[in-house]
Scaffold this motif. Structure first.
Motif, PDB file in Angstrom:
ATOM      1  N   GLU A  66      -1.273 -13.921  12.825  1.00 19.66           N
ATOM      2  CA  GLU A  66      -2.496 -13.337  12.274  1.00 19.66           C
ATOM      3  C   GLU A  66      -2.354 -13.112  10.770  1.00 19.66           C
ATOM      4  OE1 GLU A  66      -5.061 -13.001  14.448  1.00 19.66           O
ATOM      5  OE2 GLU A  66      -3.597 -13.946  15.795  1.00 19.66           O
ATOM      6  N   GLU A  67      -3.443 -13.337  10.056  1.00 20.81           N
ATOM      7  CA  GLU A  67      -3.437 -13.060   8.623  1.00 20.81           C
ATOM      8  C   GLU A  67      -3.284 -11.558   8.372  1.00 20.81           C
ATOM      9  OE1 GLU A  67      -3.421 -15.213   6.148  1.00 20.81           O
ATOM     10  OE2 GLU A  67      -3.444 -16.893   7.552  1.00 20.81           O
ATOM     11  N   ALA A  68      -2.647 -11.224   7.253  1.00 22.90           N
ATOM     12  CA  ALA A  68      -2.414  -9.809   6.926  1.00 22.90           C
ATOM     13  C   ALA A  68      -3.738  -9.073   6.733  1.00 22.90           C
ATOM     14  CB  ALA A  68      -1.561  -9.696   5.669  1.00 22.90           C
ATOM     15  N   THR A  69      -3.788  -7.845   7.205  1.00 23.82           N
ATOM     16  CA  THR A  69      -4.985  -7.022   7.036  1.00 23.82           C
ATOM     17  C   THR A  69      -5.053  -6.489   5.607  1.00 23.82           C
ATOM     18  OG1 THR A  69      -3.801  -5.039   7.747  1.00 23.82           O
ATOM     19  CG2 THR A  69      -4.905  -6.336   9.453  1.00 23.82           C
ATOM     20  N   GLU A  70      -6.222  -5.980   5.257  1.00 24.46           N
ATOM     21  CA  GLU A  70      -6.397  -5.417   3.917  1.00 24.46           C
ATOM     22  C   GLU A  70      -5.444  -4.257   3.688  1.00 24.46           C
ATOM     23  OE1 GLU A  70      -8.196  -6.388   1.397  1.00 24.46           O
ATOM     24  OE2 GLU A  70      -8.962  -8.141   2.458  1.00 24.46           O
ATOM     25  N   LYS A  71      -5.211  -3.463   4.716  1.00 29.04           N
ATOM     26  CA  LYS A  71      -4.323  -2.307   4.580  1.00 29.04           C
ATOM     27  C   LYS A  71      -2.892  -2.741   4.301  1.00 29.04           C
ATOM     28  CE  LYS A  71      -2.718   1.871   6.941  1.00 29.04           C
ATOM     29  NZ  LYS A  71      -1.298   1.597   6.656  1.00 29.04           N
ATOM     30  N   LYS A  72      -2.410  -3.766   5.024  1.00 30.44           N
ATOM     31  CA  LYS A  72      -1.033  -4.221   4.798  1.00 30.44           C
ATOM     32  C   LYS A  72      -0.888  -4.816   3.407  1.00 30.44           C
ATOM     33  CE  LYS A  72       2.819  -6.770   6.706  1.00 30.44           C
ATOM     34  NZ  LYS A  72       3.349  -7.538   7.844  1.00 30.44           N
ATOM     35  N   ILE A  73      -1.900  -5.594   2.981  1.00 32.52           N
ATOM     36  CA  ILE A  73      -1.847  -6.165   1.630  1.00 32.52           C
ATOM     37  C   ILE A  73      -1.839  -5.054   0.587  1.00 32.52           C
ATOM     38  CG2 ILE A  73      -3.111  -7.554  -0.051  1.00 32.52           C
ATOM     39  CD1 ILE A  73      -4.100  -9.277   2.255  1.00 32.52           C
ATOM     40  N   ARG A  74      -2.692  -4.035   0.780  1.00 33.91           N
ATOM     41  CA  ARG A  74      -2.757  -2.932  -0.170  1.00 33.91           C
ATOM     42  C   ARG A  74      -1.440  -2.163  -0.216  1.00 33.91           C
ATOM     43  NH1 ARG A  74      -6.861  -0.979   1.795  1.00 33.91           N
ATOM     44  NH2 ARG A  74      -5.984   0.662   3.102  1.00 33.91           N
ATOM     45  N   ASP A  75      -0.834  -1.908   0.947  1.00 34.27           N
ATOM     46  CA  ASP A  75       0.454  -1.197   0.985  1.00 34.27           C
ATOM     47  C   ASP A  75       1.547  -2.020   0.319  1.00 34.27           C
ATOM     48  OD1 ASP A  75      -0.800   0.817   2.342  1.00 34.27           O
ATOM     49  OD2 ASP A  75      -0.084   0.207   4.333  1.00 34.27           O
ATOM     50  N   THR A  76       1.519  -3.329   0.524  1.00 35.46           N
ATOM     51  CA  THR A  76       2.531  -4.202  -0.089  1.00 35.46           C
ATOM     52  C   THR A  76       2.394  -4.213  -1.605  1.00 35.46           C
ATOM     53  OG1 THR A  76       2.512  -5.599   1.889  1.00 35.46           O
ATOM     54  CG2 THR A  76       3.489  -6.526  -0.102  1.00 35.46           C
ATOM     55  N   VAL A  77       1.153  -4.272  -2.078  1.00 37.50           N
ATOM     56  CA  VAL A  77       0.914  -4.269  -3.528  1.00 37.50           C
ATOM     57  C   VAL A  77       1.353  -2.947  -4.133  1.00 37.50           C
ATOM     58  CG1 VAL A  77      -0.882  -4.315  -5.295  1.00 37.50           C
ATOM     59  CG2 VAL A  77      -0.946  -5.958  -3.422  1.00 37.50           C
TER      60      VAL A  77
END
Length: 360
Positions: free
Chosen positions: A12-23
């Motif tokens: 599954e593609e990363a969710t907005e929350k995971k991308i935001r936490d990673t950034v």
């Protein structure tokens, strides 16, 4: 085997929350080749626009120093330090433009890839950064092997392009040797420009590929399994027990707020024990009766108690109370279908008030 299965499950593609936490943690895609490319572009700009004047100025200074050494006293330590400082200053003036361009190029490459931000996580001491085992894995693991292949491909591509670009430069060098020193400097500069143009071309191709690859690899590493997506969705929505507790607290706050508003009511409509609705209607203020509170069972009884304490009229109408309870909302005016029934009750309230005033 477990690692392979784990990677295979991340479909599954990363969710907005995971991308935001990673950034927020500073883990952003970054191409090292882009920084190298901008550095060579800076050197090329310096060579084309600034190198000639800088080299000539430095040559004039060095020639005067070498041709007339007696004019530079070196009898004491102070004389040596002074001469040393002058030489360094001249060299500094010759290369200051290059240093500025390199700094601007480095900053520009970073900003182009990702907007600057302060991330404390990146400077926090971590054992993995000094661990020999982790360092060995980084160097000789899959990622290290990929970097090694990239370096080989980069060097091979660069050598091939430079070979074709500089196949005729030896003739330029031979012709330049029989010219004056100033003209020979121009020959060297011309060859340097050819070399830099070839390198910039090579690095532009490599940096473009690496830029795309770094972002593809970053998004691939952020992929999640179906279970991780479900867990994150559950976490974002909240634990059911916690949500139930929050709803309970919200109901309690709303109930307390309603009870504090009951003393301001004009009348209360009740179904003796099951339902109570407190209404307010003030002439020249309310366009229609407003619901201040409503409740069922124990809450209904509490509304009636407060109404009795403040001498607020209570009208018992089973059908009206039951029907209104289902259709009205607190802090809203009553629906139009109840206007007539409630208006009659309000008229009774105001008539009783007028009667009491006449008696007193």
């Amino acid at each position: 085997m477990a690692d392979g299965e784990d990677k295979d499950s991340k479909t599954e593609e990363a969710t907005e929350k995971k991308i935001r936490d990673t950034v927020e943690k500073g883990k952003l895609p970054h191409s090292k080749e882009a920084a190298i490319l901008t550095s060579f572009v800076a050197i090329l700009v310096f060579t084309v626009f600034y190198a000639r004047e800088a080299v000539l100025s430095l040559s004039v200074f060095l020639s005067s120093f070498l041709e007339r050494p007696e004019s530079w006293p070196m009898d004491t330590e102070t004389d040596v330090i002074q001469l040393y400082s002058m030489v360094l200053a001249e060299i500094g003036r010759a290369v200051v433009s290059l240093l500025v361009l390199l700094v601007v190029a480095g900053i520009g490459a970073s900003i182009f890839q990702n907007l600057p931000q302060f991330v404390g996580e990146r400077i926090r001491p971590q054992w993995s950064r000094i661990s020999l085992f982790q360092g060995w894995k980084r160097m000789f693991g899959v990622q290290g092997f990929v970097e090694f292949l990239k370096s080989l491909a980069k060097v091979g591509f660069a050598i091939t392009v430079l070979f074709f670009a500089l196949s005729q430069t030896h003739r330029q060098l031979l012709n330049g040797m029989i010219t004056s020193p100033v003209e020979f400097v121009q020959v060297i500069r011309s060859i340097a420009v050819q070399i830099l143009v070839a390198i910039v071309f090579v690095m532009a191709v490599i940096a473009s590929a690496d830029f795309v690859w770094s972002r593809f690899h970053w998004k691939r590493d952020l992929r999640m399994s179906k279970q991780e997506v479900k867990d994150e969705l559950k976490q974002s929505e909240g634990d059911p027990i916690v949500k139930s507790r929050l709803r309970s607290l919200a109901r309690d706050r709303a109930r307390r707020r309603m009870m504090t508003a009951v003393p301001n009511a004009t009348l209360v409509i009740a179904n003796p024990t099951h339902f109570s609705i407190a209404l307010r209607y003030v002439r020249d203020q309310d366009a229609a009766p407003v619901v201040l509170a409503k409740g069922q069972d124990l809450v209904a009884l509490r509304i009636r108690e407060i109404a009795k304490e403040h001498n607020i009229p209570i009208f018992e109408d089973v059908a009206l109370a039951r029907s209104m309870y289902k259709q009205v909302s607190v802090d809203s005016v009553i629906p139009s279908q109840f206007y007539q029934a409630v208006a009659e009750l309000v008229r009774v309230v105001y008539s009783n008030k007028a009667e009491r005033r006449r008696v007193t």
